[in-house]
Design a protein around this motif. Structure first.
Motif, PDB file in Angstrom:
ATOM      1  N   VAL A  61       5.788   5.491  -4.414  1.00  0.00           N
ATOM      2  CA  VAL A  61       6.002   4.616  -3.255  1.00  0.00           C
ATOM      3  C   VAL A  61       7.263   3.775  -3.457  1.00  0.00           C
ATOM      4  O   VAL A  61       8.054   3.589  -2.525  1.00  0.00           O
ATOM      5  CB  VAL A  61       4.778   3.715  -3.016  1.00  0.00           C
ATOM      6  CG1 VAL A  61       5.063   2.711  -1.900  1.00  0.00           C
ATOM      7  CG2 VAL A  61       3.558   4.565  -2.656  1.00  0.00           C
ATOM      8  N   ALA A  84      -4.926   7.519  -5.123  1.00  0.00           N
ATOM      9  CA  ALA A  84      -4.391   6.550  -4.166  1.00  0.00           C
ATOM     10  C   ALA A  84      -5.460   6.102  -3.167  1.00  0.00           C
ATOM     11  O   ALA A  84      -6.376   6.853  -2.827  1.00  0.00           O
ATOM     12  CB  ALA A  84      -3.208   7.140  -3.421  1.00  0.00           C
ATOM     13  N   THR A  88      -2.560   2.693   0.364  1.00  0.00           N
ATOM     14  CA  THR A  88      -1.348   3.254  -0.241  1.00  0.00           C
ATOM     15  C   THR A  88      -0.789   4.375   0.624  1.00  0.00           C
ATOM     16  O   THR A  88       0.422   4.461   0.853  1.00  0.00           O
ATOM     17  CB  THR A  88      -1.651   3.797  -1.651  1.00  0.00           C
ATOM     18  OG1 THR A  88      -2.220   2.772  -2.455  1.00  0.00           O
ATOM     19  CG2 THR A  88      -0.368   4.290  -2.317  1.00  0.00           C
TER      20      THR A  88
END
Length: 240
Positions: A61, A84, A88
């Motif tokens: 990310v 995740a 996210t």
């Protein structure tokens, strides 16, 4: 054929995705961390990136944010993760990720996501006109039915390959596909399985998708089985 960058710190994931996407005709480059991914991106934008979220140096990310901030997010990016959260995934999509795949990645979801990424035009992505589906003028479409009649006889040609490929290996007199009945069971079984899969690879022109359907195996399992037996799909397919 597309240039795809796979970024994942797990070697097994990189190798498996490289095999699957390579079999689909793509050129695959890999990176095991964010720094290697930055170096690959500096060489030029790939057609698509498969980016893992959790990596040891910089997470996916954060790397996505860097590319977006620096104007380098000019290619579709598909995020991957086995841990995740929904938040996210939403954040990555908000930044500019095209899709999110949860590990373990189902084969059909992977291929569908990659196909969608490669066929979706990216804003400002001028160097890749093939992504625009309506490039051909209407008069060119209209000209298609008026192709010379000499091309018509060639249309049925692919059908004639079926019987030829299907008639490939024939059992010799001293055993089944060269497997001696005097061999230990484990060796005989492996030898037969090699001949079995090579036969279907030749018959299907090396297409792993059709071989998986023909043999009733999930494609990821098929890759591992061929690797275990020492069968190389590309070479076996070219024998036909």
């Amino acid at each position: 054929m597309a240039n795809i960058l796979v970024v994942d710190d797990e070697m097994g994931i990189r190798e498996l995705l490289s095999e699957i996407l390579g079999d689909e005709g793509h050129v695959v480059t890999t990176a095991e961390n964010a720094q290697q991914a930055r170096e690959q991106r500096a060489k030029g934008a790939p057609d698509l990136v498969l980016l893992d979220i959790w990596m040891p140096d910089t997470d996916g990310v954060t790397l996505l944010k860097e590319w977006q901030r620096d104007g380098l997010l000019t290619m579709p990016v598909i995020m991957m993760s086995g841990h995740a959260t929904i938040d996210t995934a939403v954040e990555a999509t908000r930044i500019g990720a095209l899709n999110f795949l949860e590990k373990p990645i189902a084969l059909q979801k992977l291929l569908k996501a990659v196909q969608q990424g490669l066929t979706r035009p990216q804003p400002g992505d001028l160097p890749r006109p093939p992504l625009h589906q309506n490039r051909m003028p209407l008069h060119e479409h209209a000209a298609v039915p008026h192709a010379p009649a000499s091309h018509v006889p060639h249309a049925p040609a692919p059908v004639s390959h079926g019987p030829v490929a299907a008639a490939a290996p024939q059992p010799p007199e001293n055993g089944l596909f060269g497997v001696s009945f005097d061999m230990p069971l484990r060796e005989a079984r492996d030898a037969f399985e090699r001949a079995y899969f090579e036969h279907h690879l030749v018959r299907e022109g090396g297409s792993m998708t059709r071989v998986a359907e023909r043999t009733g195996l999930e494609r990821t399992h098929l890759y591992r089985k061929l690797k275990q037996l020492g069968v190389e799909p590309g070479k076996a397919g070219r024998k036909g």
